[in-house]
Design a protein around this motif. Sequence first.
Motif, PDB file in Angstrom:
ATOM      1  N   UNK A 174     -25.909  -6.861 -47.486  1.00 29.41           N
ATOM      2  CA  UNK A 174     -26.886  -7.696 -46.785  1.00 29.41           C
ATOM      3  C   UNK A 174     -26.341  -9.102 -46.566  1.00 29.41           C
ATOM      4  N   UNK A 175     -25.670  -9.657 -47.556  1.00 28.96           N
ATOM      5  CA  UNK A 175     -25.064 -10.987 -47.396  1.00 28.96           C
ATOM      6  C   UNK A 175     -24.013 -10.969 -46.286  1.00 28.96           C
ATOM      7  N   UNK A 176     -23.230  -9.898 -46.221  1.00 29.78           N
ATOM      8  CA  UNK A 176     -22.225  -9.767 -45.164  1.00 29.78           C
ATOM      9  C   UNK A 176     -22.887  -9.696 -43.790  1.00 29.78           C
ATOM     10  N   UNK A 177     -23.946  -8.901 -43.707  1.00 31.27           N
ATOM     11  CA  UNK A 177     -24.661  -8.720 -42.444  1.00 31.27           C
ATOM     12  C   UNK A 177     -25.313 -10.030 -42.004  1.00 31.27           C
ATOM     13  N   UNK A 178     -25.927 -10.739 -42.926  1.00 34.94           N
ATOM     14  CA  UNK A 178     -26.550 -12.022 -42.589  1.00 34.94           C
ATOM     15  C   UNK A 178     -25.508 -13.044 -42.135  1.00 34.94           C
ATOM     16  N   UNK A 179     -24.331 -12.981 -42.707  1.00 38.29           N
ATOM     17  CA  UNK A 179     -23.265 -13.912 -42.328  1.00 38.29           C
ATOM     18  C   UNK A 179     -22.807 -13.698 -40.886  1.00 38.29           C
ATOM     19  N   UNK A 199     -32.682 -10.810 -35.651  1.00 36.23           N
ATOM     20  CA  UNK A 199     -32.053 -10.695 -36.966  1.00 36.23           C
ATOM     21  C   UNK A 199     -32.448  -9.388 -37.653  1.00 36.23           C
ATOM     22  N   UNK A 200     -33.715  -9.039 -37.596  1.00 42.03           N
ATOM     23  CA  UNK A 200     -34.163  -7.801 -38.233  1.00 42.03           C
ATOM     24  C   UNK A 200     -33.524  -6.579 -37.584  1.00 42.03           C
ATOM     25  N   UNK A 251     -35.244 -19.172 -44.135  1.00 38.39           N
ATOM     26  CA  UNK A 251     -36.464 -19.973 -44.285  1.00 38.39           C
ATOM     27  C   UNK A 251     -37.708 -19.086 -44.344  1.00 38.39           C
ATOM     28  N   UNK A 252     -37.703 -18.012 -43.586  1.00 36.30           N
ATOM     29  CA  UNK A 252     -38.857 -17.107 -43.565  1.00 36.30           C
ATOM     30  C   UNK A 252     -38.952 -16.285 -44.852  1.00 36.30           C
ATOM     31  N   UNK A 253     -37.864 -15.604 -45.214  1.00 36.17           N
ATOM     32  CA  UNK A 253     -37.932 -14.644 -46.311  1.00 36.17           C
ATOM     33  C   UNK A 253     -37.656 -15.229 -47.682  1.00 36.17           C
ATOM     34  N   UNK A 254     -36.787 -16.207 -47.776  1.00 37.67           N
ATOM     35  CA  UNK A 254     -36.525 -16.809 -49.081  1.00 37.67           C
ATOM     36  C   UNK A 254     -37.501 -17.934 -49.388  1.00 37.67           C
ATOM     37  N   UNK A 255     -37.740 -18.776 -48.368  1.00 38.42           N
ATOM     38  CA  UNK A 255     -38.545 -19.973 -48.588  1.00 38.42           C
ATOM     39  C   UNK A 255     -40.014 -19.796 -48.235  1.00 38.42           C
ATOM     40  N   UNK A 266     -30.500 -19.146 -40.396  1.00 37.70           N
ATOM     41  CA  UNK A 266     -31.346 -20.145 -41.052  1.00 37.70           C
ATOM     42  C   UNK A 266     -32.815 -19.747 -40.960  1.00 37.70           C
ATOM     43  N   UNK A 267     -33.231 -19.250 -39.798  1.00 37.57           N
ATOM     44  CA  UNK A 267     -34.626 -18.829 -39.627  1.00 37.57           C
ATOM     45  C   UNK A 267     -34.975 -17.699 -40.587  1.00 37.57           C
ATOM     46  N   UNK A 268     -34.066 -16.753 -40.756  1.00 40.33           N
ATOM     47  CA  UNK A 268     -34.298 -15.628 -41.678  1.00 40.33           C
ATOM     48  C   UNK A 268     -34.445 -16.143 -43.110  1.00 40.33           C
TER      49      UNK A 268
END
Length: 88
Positions: free
Chosen positions: A30-35, A76-77, A47-51, A43-45
């Motif tokens: 998941x970290x690789x995919x987000x990168x 992103x999803x 801010x939405x899911x972590x924050x 950043x939007x992802x």
Amino acid sequence: DIDQQVVQERLAELPQFDGEIDDAARSRRLHEVLAQLPPKCRAAVIMQYRDGMSYREIGFALGISSSMVKKYLSQALLHCRRRMDRLR
């Protein structure tokens, strides 16, 4: 003279690590995919899911409209689903 039943019961009590290994592999993937996402989209992802920020808050922080935030999150999803499915 080890009773086979006792040995089997003891083995059944041992922790199972394969689930933890799978979780760790999925997390790394998941970290690789987000990168792979563009910076504002990533950043939007985050801010939405972590924050737990709202579309409006994210838009304000990134200097974009709420509708653009929604578009980024949708993209992103879709990206994450496609890339994570390859892991299976």
